[in-house]
Structure formats: C-alpha cells, structure tokens
Design a protein around this motif. Sequence first.
Motif, PDB file in Angstrom:
ATOM      1  N   ASP A  86       0.837  -1.209   0.000  1.00  0.00           N
ATOM      2  CA  ASP A  86       0.000   0.000   0.000  1.00  0.00           C
ATOM      3  C   ASP A  86       0.869   1.254   0.000  1.00  0.00           C
ATOM      4  O   ASP A  86       0.540   2.253  -0.671  1.00  0.00           O
ATOM      5  CB  ASP A  86      -0.928   0.013   1.217  1.00  0.00           C
ATOM      6  N   ARG A  87       1.959   1.213   0.736  1.00  0.00           N
ATOM      7  CA  ARG A  87       2.836   2.393   0.775  1.00  0.00           C
ATOM      8  C   ARG A  87       3.594   2.558  -0.543  1.00  0.00           C
ATOM      9  O   ARG A  87       3.870   3.679  -0.974  1.00  0.00           O
ATOM     10  CB  ARG A  87       3.803   2.296   1.951  1.00  0.00           C
ATOM     11  N   LEU A  88       3.906   1.436  -1.211  1.00  0.00           N
ATOM     12  CA  LEU A  88       4.497   1.538  -2.545  1.00  0.00           C
ATOM     13  C   LEU A  88       3.520   2.190  -3.519  1.00  0.00           C
ATOM     14  O   LEU A  88       3.914   3.012  -4.363  1.00  0.00           O
ATOM     15  CB  LEU A  88       4.885   0.150  -3.057  1.00  0.00           C
ATOM     16  N   LEU A  89       2.243   1.819  -3.403  1.00  0.00           N
ATOM     17  CA  LEU A  89       1.231   2.387  -4.298  1.00  0.00           C
ATOM     18  C   LEU A  89       1.027   3.877  -4.044  1.00  0.00           C
ATOM     19  O   LEU A  89       0.624   4.613  -4.951  1.00  0.00           O
ATOM     20  CB  LEU A  89      -0.083   1.632  -4.144  1.00  0.00           C
ATOM     21  N   GLU A  90       1.306   4.328  -2.846  1.00  0.00           N
ATOM     22  CA  GLU A  90       1.263   5.766  -2.585  1.00  0.00           C
ATOM     23  C   GLU A  90       2.377   6.481  -3.335  1.00  0.00           C
ATOM     24  O   GLU A  90       2.207   7.623  -3.775  1.00  0.00           O
ATOM     25  CB  GLU A  90       1.376   6.037  -1.082  1.00  0.00           C
ATOM     26  N   ILE A  91       3.503   5.803  -3.488  1.00  0.00           N
ATOM     27  CA  ILE A  91       4.614   6.363  -4.260  1.00  0.00           C
ATOM     28  C   ILE A  91       4.285   6.329  -5.748  1.00  0.00           C
ATOM     29  O   ILE A  91       4.507   7.301  -6.479  1.00  0.00           O
ATOM     30  CB  ILE A  91       5.914   5.577  -3.998  1.00  0.00           C
ATOM     31  N   ASP A  92       3.769   5.192  -6.218  1.00  0.00           N
ATOM     32  CA  ASP A  92       3.452   5.012  -7.636  1.00  0.00           C
ATOM     33  C   ASP A  92       2.143   4.232  -7.753  1.00  0.00           C
ATOM     34  O   ASP A  92       2.132   3.005  -7.716  1.00  0.00           O
ATOM     35  CB  ASP A  92       4.575   4.261  -8.348  1.00  0.00           C
ATOM     36  N   PRO A  93       1.013   4.929  -7.903  1.00  0.00           N
ATOM     37  CA  PRO A  93      -0.292   4.260  -7.976  1.00  0.00           C
ATOM     38  C   PRO A  93      -0.449   3.351  -9.190  1.00  0.00           C
ATOM     39  O   PRO A  93      -1.385   2.532  -9.221  1.00  0.00           O
ATOM     40  CB  PRO A  93      -1.284   5.432  -8.057  1.00  0.00           C
ATOM     41  N   ALA A  94       0.440   3.461 -10.181  1.00  0.00           N
ATOM     42  CA  ALA A  94       0.315   2.670 -11.406  1.00  0.00           C
ATOM     43  C   ALA A  94       1.043   1.333 -11.332  1.00  0.00           C
ATOM     44  O   ALA A  94       1.075   0.593 -12.314  1.00  0.00           O
ATOM     45  CB  ALA A  94       0.835   3.469 -12.600  1.00  0.00           C
ATOM     46  N   LEU A  95       1.622   0.985 -10.182  1.00  0.00           N
ATOM     47  CA  LEU A  95       2.381  -0.262 -10.073  1.00  0.00           C
ATOM     48  C   LEU A  95       1.519  -1.474 -10.407  1.00  0.00           C
ATOM     49  O   LEU A  95       0.392  -1.599  -9.924  1.00  0.00           O
ATOM     50  CB  LEU A  95       2.941  -0.432  -8.658  1.00  0.00           C
ATOM     51  N   GLN A  96       2.079  -2.371 -11.231  1.00  0.00           N
ATOM     52  CA  GLN A  96       1.413  -3.627 -11.561  1.00  0.00           C
ATOM     53  C   GLN A  96       2.061  -4.817 -10.869  1.00  0.00           C
ATOM     54  O   GLN A  96       1.407  -5.805 -10.571  1.00  0.00           O
ATOM     55  CB  GLN A  96       1.443  -3.856 -13.070  1.00  0.00           C
ATOM     56  N   ASP A  97       3.369  -4.725 -10.649  1.00  0.00           N
ATOM     57  CA  ASP A  97       4.133  -5.795 -10.017  1.00  0.00           C
ATOM     58  C   ASP A  97       4.961  -5.201  -8.883  1.00  0.00           C
ATOM     59  O   ASP A  97       5.173  -3.979  -8.824  1.00  0.00           O
ATOM     60  CB  ASP A  97       5.073  -6.474 -11.028  1.00  0.00           C
ATOM     61  N   TYR A  98       5.481  -6.085  -8.035  1.00  0.00           N
ATOM     62  CA  TYR A  98       6.321  -5.633  -6.924  1.00  0.00           C
ATOM     63  C   TYR A  98       7.688  -6.310  -6.950  1.00  0.00           C
ATOM     64  O   TYR A  98       8.415  -6.291  -5.949  1.00  0.00           O
ATOM     65  CB  TYR A  98       5.618  -5.909  -5.592  1.00  0.00           C
ATOM     66  N   ASN A  99       8.051  -6.871  -8.101  1.00  0.00           N
ATOM     67  CA  ASN A  99       9.318  -7.591  -8.208  1.00  0.00           C
ATOM     68  C   ASN A  99      10.489  -6.700  -7.823  1.00  0.00           C
ATOM     69  O   ASN A  99      10.673  -5.614  -8.389  1.00  0.00           O
ATOM     70  CB  ASN A  99       9.529  -8.098  -9.639  1.00  0.00           C
ATOM     71  N   TYR A 100      11.270  -7.157  -6.886  1.00  0.00           N
ATOM     72  CA  TYR A 100      12.499  -6.514  -6.424  1.00  0.00           C
ATOM     73  C   TYR A 100      12.273  -5.180  -5.714  1.00  0.00           C
ATOM     74  O   TYR A 100      13.230  -4.482  -5.401  1.00  0.00           O
ATOM     75  CB  TYR A 100      13.496  -6.344  -7.575  1.00  0.00           C
ATOM     76  N   ALA A 101      11.007  -4.843  -5.425  1.00  0.00           N
ATOM     77  CA  ALA A 101      10.764  -3.631  -4.643  1.00  0.00           C
ATOM     78  C   ALA A 101      11.318  -3.796  -3.230  1.00  0.00           C
ATOM     79  O   ALA A 101      11.954  -2.882  -2.682  1.00  0.00           O
ATOM     80  CB  ALA A 101       9.273  -3.318  -4.588  1.00  0.00           C
ATOM     81  N   GLY A 102      11.070  -4.963  -2.627  1.00  0.00           N
ATOM     82  CA  GLY A 102      11.576  -5.219  -1.284  1.00  0.00           C
ATOM     83  C   GLY A 102      13.087  -5.269  -1.246  1.00  0.00           C
ATOM     84  O   GLY A 102      13.719  -4.752  -0.311  1.00  0.00           O
ATOM     85  N   GLU A 103      13.687  -5.893  -2.263  1.00  0.00           N
ATOM     86  CA  GLU A 103      15.152  -5.979  -2.317  1.00  0.00           C
ATOM     87  C   GLU A 103      15.788  -4.598  -2.464  1.00  0.00           C
ATOM     88  O   GLU A 103      16.846  -4.319  -1.897  1.00  0.00           O
ATOM     89  CB  GLU A 103      15.571  -6.890  -3.470  1.00  0.00           C
ATOM     90  N   THR A 104      15.139  -3.722  -3.251  1.00  0.00           N
ATOM     91  CA  THR A 104      15.651  -2.362  -3.417  1.00  0.00           C
ATOM     92  C   THR A 104      15.529  -1.582  -2.110  1.00  0.00           C
ATOM     93  O   THR A 104      16.467  -0.885  -1.692  1.00  0.00           O
ATOM     94  CB  THR A 104      14.872  -1.637  -4.530  1.00  0.00           C
ATOM     95  N   TYR A 105      14.376  -1.699  -1.494  1.00  0.00           N
ATOM     96  CA  TYR A 105      14.148  -1.041  -0.199  1.00  0.00           C
ATOM     97  C   TYR A 105      15.215  -1.480   0.796  1.00  0.00           C
ATOM     98  O   TYR A 105      15.854  -0.648   1.461  1.00  0.00           O
ATOM     99  CB  TYR A 105      12.758  -1.407   0.294  1.00  0.00           C
ATOM    100  N   ASP A 106      15.442  -2.778   0.905  1.00  0.00           N
ATOM    101  CA  ASP A 106      16.400  -3.299   1.881  1.00  0.00           C
ATOM    102  C   ASP A 106      17.831  -2.874   1.573  1.00  0.00           C
ATOM    103  O   ASP A 106      18.624  -2.636   2.496  1.00  0.00           O
ATOM    104  CB  ASP A 106      16.315  -4.823   1.940  1.00  0.00           C
ATOM    105  N   ALA A 107      18.188  -2.796   0.291  1.00  0.00           N
ATOM    106  CA  ALA A 107      19.552  -2.388  -0.062  1.00  0.00           C
ATOM    107  C   ALA A 107      19.847  -0.992   0.477  1.00  0.00           C
ATOM    108  O   ALA A 107      20.955  -0.720   0.982  1.00  0.00           O
ATOM    109  CB  ALA A 107      19.736  -2.426  -1.576  1.00  0.00           C
TER     110      ALA A 107
END
Length: 444
Positions: A86-107
């Motif tokens: 939900d917080r990712l969608l606040e950044i980009d409401p057009a997101l279709q996938d979440y691939n590597y979003a968590g890995e990027t956040y953690d890096a």
Amino acid sequence: MRTGILARSAAVSAAALLVLTACGGGDDEGAAAEGDGGGGGEKQVNIYGTDGNMGNALGEDFTENGALAGMKGTTPLTELGSDFTDRLLEIDPALQDYNYAGETYDAIIITALAAQAAGTNDANVFKAYVNGITTGGDTCTDFAACLELINSGGNVDYDGISGPLSFADAGEPAQASFGLLQFGDDNALDNDATEYVLAGDESGATSDEGPAYAPPGATGGPLVIGTLLPLTGNLAFLGPPEVAGAKLAVNDINAAGGVLGAPVQLVEGDSGDASTDTATQTVDRLLQSGVNAIIGAASSGVSLTVIDAITGAGVMQFSPANTSDQFTAYNDNGLYFRTAPPDTLQARALADLIIADGNNTVGILALNDPYGTGLAENTLNNLVDAGLSEDDIVSITYDPQAANFDAEVQQMVEFNPDAIVVIGFEESSRILQGLNDQGIGPQR
C-alpha cells in the motif's frame, strides 16, 4: 524457519496445492509426460519462466486469452504485506508488479544503517559493516527500530522486507525466499496461486559481524545514494517497483531522523540495458555528483559493464536484482553487495519445481548473457542432481537481439520435451509465441 539446501517439501507441497493446468494435474499429467516421446502425437508441454520474464508486462504482449495460461516460474520474492505494498502504491499508484521492490528497499536501509554504525558516509569505511548489519545481534525490522538500537549501543540484525537476508562473507544472502508464480487464463499473474519456498541455509551467513560501532548519535556528512535502475531497455518492467522501493526507503529513513544527523539524498538514474551505454553515462554522472553508494543495476550484464568504474572510485554498488553467480567471487574491493540471491539458489528452486511437476525431459532456452547462461547451467546441474540424465536435457542459448528465434524453437519441436524453460527478458514473448505457433507453448 525452514533451512537446508532447499525447502524441498515446501516446493513439492506448493506444486501439489496449485494443481496447475500447466502440468495437467493428476493422471492427465502422467499421460502427457508418457505420451509421444518422439513427437508423433499431441501433449501439453509445461512452460516455465524465471525472474527476467515472470511479470505482468509479459502478458501485455498477448491478446488471445490463454496464450500464457498455466506458465509457471520462479522469482526472488517474499510474501509482501499489504502495509508495504500500500505504501508503494502511494509512491506510484500505477504499479502492476512488486518484483524486487523489497530488495531495493532493503539495499538502501542496509546501506544507511552501515553508514550510521560506521559513523561516516565513506563507503570504504562503512563497507565493513554491511554484512554484520544482516546477522547476529538484536533483530529489528525497520530503520527507526534499528537506528534506536545503534544509538543505544546495541548490535543490529536487520531482517528486511525481502527476507531474513543473513549475508554470507561474499555480501549476498545465504538464504532467500522465492515465489512460485503462475499465469492465468487472462495472461496475467494469478496472485492467489503464488506460493513461497526457501532456498539456501542461514548457517552460511558470515560469522564476522564487523568492527565496533561508532559512538551513538555519530554525525557527519550527508549520505548520498544514487540509483542505477532500468527506466528503459529490456528490463524496464522492473523499473517502477524498484524506483518505488528506493523512494520509500529514503522517505522512511529521513522520517526517522536520517543518517549521521542529516537527511539521505537520492540521485536517480537510468541503467538502460546491456545493448546501450546508458549505464556508463549514468554512472559517470552519479560519480560526479558525489554519491557514496549506487543502488543497481538490475541486469547482471549491465552491472558487469560498470562495476569496475563504481568500486574503483571507492563507491559502494548494491544491487537489488543481480543474480549471476559471477559476482560472488568478483574482485570488487569489498564494495559490491546484493540483496538478490545468486542464481545458484534460484536454480535449486526452479529445478525442484520442474521435478515436482513430473517432467522427465527438459528443454532450456536461455539468452546469451551472464544471467541467462549462469542460470541455465545451474538449473541443468540441479536437474541432473535430482535424477535426470544429461540426455534428458537440451540447453540452448540465443542472441536476444536476433531477428527471430525460429531455429531455436524448431530445436525444441524436434526434442519434444515434457517441459521448456525460457530464461530471458522482453524477447521472451516472441519465443513463447513461436512455441505456441508450433503447438509446444503454454497456449490452451
């Protein structure tokens, strides 16, 4: 938490629970596997993909319902909670996938914690803290809690959005979560069918927790982080979730007080793909802007073109998506890290999925780059270890820039395997269409 070389029981149970049409299910699957080994009859070939093509962007290239139905695959993925998405969608409401979003956040979170623990934004100093941030000590799961531990004299063990992390000495996860994904009749990923398995073993994590932390509340120059993420090129479908993950991480860090007493600065950049010099130009610009760390690239091939320039400049490179095993022992001055697991782990999860589906012969089509060839070789080796003979497997590499893939598709027609693995990027849609046209693709 399941550990071991591979959580095989999880993969088998996941495959059983999915009852995927890709493998026919039950007795039909056995009949398909046994039917016509020489190409004289019809059978449904099981099609598998990997992280380079297992996204909804692939389905957008197909207009006919069922063109990808039942195609399965693996990707580094943990079960993301709705709070994070939900917080990712606040950044980009057009997101279709979440691939590597968590890995990027953690890096970015790990980079920030390492800099605070070291008391400096100098990557040549805080690099020694990165591995230790992910293992040993007291567990914390967000930047604010980890920062409080550091400032109270504690020892941080960050368990992130993308999993337990637990970095090995090589600066990569010793254990990782993988999603088993499936396309539905509408050529989109069926999120309800996604299952998760663990590959690797946390016992492989480093025993070196790094130097002693700087005094609590250490201050210094601002931490400047650049991004080298695919806004264009054949991995552009991975760009939006990675960019959103990066922005969310910086927002969370700065909301908690920043690093070294100052807000983290983010300088964004495009990696393009390996067929262009976009990454080189972006890295030159980022280095000139004084970044301390660069998050990216997503493509292993792209990272290999810039890793020497980045680490040679004394800047940290931290990839959320590189999976080639070439990086495990790369001479990087101790400045290269990744939250994505190496292909040696994904290959185990993929091979286990293929074997669990009852496939006895397997064809592999892999693009000719470090990602494709490395994952293909590791998958082949794991299939052999699981009981298939080398005669049961055909592995073919292809040029992703080729005008067509007719020759490679024809080789698969002649081999007539139970399963075909396509390891590629955006060109995968043309390969899959070719397989469909020849009656050996995922189309129903």
